[in-house]
Design an enzyme around this catalytic site. Sequence first.
Site, PDB file in Angstrom:
ATOM      1  N   ARG A  49       0.699  -1.200   0.070  1.00 61.69           N
ATOM      2  CA  ARG A  49       0.146   0.058  -0.173  1.00 61.69           C
ATOM      3  C   ARG A  49       0.697   1.023  -0.161  1.00 61.69           C
ATOM      4  O   ARG A  49       0.355   2.304  -0.447  1.00 61.69           O
ATOM      5  CB  ARG A  49      -0.869   0.034   1.324  1.00 61.69           C
ATOM      6  CG  ARG A  49      -2.380  -0.952   1.169  1.00 61.69           C
ATOM      7  CD  ARG A  49      -2.041  -2.281   0.917  1.00 61.69           C
ATOM      8  NE  ARG A  49      -1.579  -2.755   2.198  1.00 61.69           N
ATOM      9  CZ  ARG A  49      -1.078  -3.900   2.446  1.00 61.69           C
ATOM     10  NH1 ARG A  49      -0.868  -4.668   1.345  1.00 61.69           N
ATOM     11  NH2 ARG A  49      -0.471  -4.345   3.595  1.00 61.69           N
ATOM     12  N   CYS A  79      -7.789  -2.908   7.618  1.00 61.80           N
ATOM     13  CA  CYS A  79      -6.438  -2.288   7.365  1.00 61.80           C
ATOM     14  C   CYS A  79      -6.613  -0.640   7.145  1.00 61.80           C
ATOM     15  O   CYS A  79      -7.449  -0.035   6.335  1.00 61.80           O
ATOM     16  CB  CYS A  79      -5.940  -2.828   6.037  1.00 61.80           C
ATOM     17  SG  CYS A  79      -4.242  -1.999   5.609  1.00 61.80           S
ATOM     18  N   THR A  81      -4.236   1.742   6.536  1.00 60.52           N
ATOM     19  CA  THR A  81      -3.620   2.268   5.617  1.00 60.52           C
ATOM     20  C   THR A  81      -4.042   2.120   4.082  1.00 60.52           C
ATOM     21  O   THR A  81      -4.425   2.843   3.308  1.00 60.52           O
ATOM     22  CB  THR A  81      -2.185   1.666   5.311  1.00 60.52           C
ATOM     23  OG1 THR A  81      -1.625   1.710   6.448  1.00 60.52           O
ATOM     24  CG2 THR A  81      -1.272   2.173   4.298  1.00 60.52           C
ATOM     25  N   THR A 120       0.684   3.978  10.261  1.00 58.61           N
ATOM     26  CA  THR A 120       1.820   4.023   9.207  1.00 58.61           C
ATOM     27  C   THR A 120       1.665   5.376   8.617  1.00 58.61           C
ATOM     28  O   THR A 120       0.671   6.283   8.913  1.00 58.61           O
ATOM     29  CB  THR A 120       1.568   2.988   8.091  1.00 58.61           C
ATOM     30  OG1 THR A 120       0.174   3.561   7.470  1.00 58.61           O
ATOM     31  CG2 THR A 120       1.348   1.703   8.508  1.00 58.61           C
ATOM     32  N   LYS A 157       4.021  -8.605  11.831  1.00 60.22           N
ATOM     33  CA  LYS A 157       3.773  -9.339  10.406  1.00 60.22           C
ATOM     34  C   LYS A 157       4.552 -10.595  10.166  1.00 60.22           C
ATOM     35  O   LYS A 157       4.142 -11.745   9.596  1.00 60.22           O
ATOM     36  CB  LYS A 157       4.025  -8.158   9.428  1.00 60.22           C
ATOM     37  CG  LYS A 157       2.969  -7.495   9.089  1.00 60.22           C
ATOM     38  CD  LYS A 157       3.159  -6.404   8.130  1.00 60.22           C
ATOM     39  CE  LYS A 157       1.964  -5.114   8.058  1.00 60.22           C
ATOM     40  NZ  LYS A 157       0.726  -5.488   7.688  1.00 60.22           N
ATOM     41  N   CYS A 188      -3.356   1.086  13.421  1.00 58.20           N
ATOM     42  CA  CYS A 188      -2.866   0.169  12.568  1.00 58.20           C
ATOM     43  C   CYS A 188      -3.336  -1.116  13.035  1.00 58.20           C
ATOM     44  O   CYS A 188      -3.393  -1.312  14.292  1.00 58.20           O
ATOM     45  CB  CYS A 188      -1.327   0.061  12.391  1.00 58.20           C
ATOM     46  SG  CYS A 188      -0.444  -0.899  11.528  1.00 58.20           S
TER      47      CYS A 188
END
Length: 220
Positions: A49, A79, A81, A120, A157, A188
């Site tokens: 992204r 999500c 972002t 982010t 992640k 996030c």
Amino acid sequence: MSRILGVLGGMGPAASVAFLARVQALTPAKGDEDHIRVIADINPQVPNRHSQPEAAGHALGQMAQGLKTAGAQVLAMPCNTAHAHADAIRAAGLPFIDMIAETAKTAGATGAKRVGVLATPGAALLYAETLAAEGLEMVAPLPADRERFMRVVFGVKAGDVGADQRAAMRDLAQALIAAGAEAVIGGCTEVPLLLDQGDVTAPLIDSAEVLAQASVAACR
């Protein structure tokens, strides 16, 4: 009869699974039949992204259309972002729950006027704009803390949710409070995998929890 929820997931996989568990836990149900039917596309292959926004938007638009074809009636995406591509998702013609907007409203409801955001860079831009529209000021991490935050997120992640990761996220949240934040948004979906209300000294707004609550409300 409840509406069918379509979930655009996989960004990242652990956060998507945690979101689905929240939807289940927040649904007032006495048996299986009382729960919401969910059709999820857990797609970790969505292009980055940050570095491939055009390709990401195309992929998300295809996912939204695929969920509609499969029978979804309301769309949600855990999500933050990727909400930069909300227009591509809405092009499928289904109601799309705006995670950023819902979370900003929830932050305002705490009475806070200055709101810290752990997100982010892309999501932080979305939150700055949305919080301003709610009459709220965003408190952002310092540059060094932004870099540390991204290292922690990528660690999640990669499967690391250990004590050091949890301590780092707690420190990042407390730094925002020390800078004047009266509430903190986990902007996030990896944040709540490391941080909960007991870790911080100001209200913590979990964007994934907010989205799950809004999804239940929209579908029931």
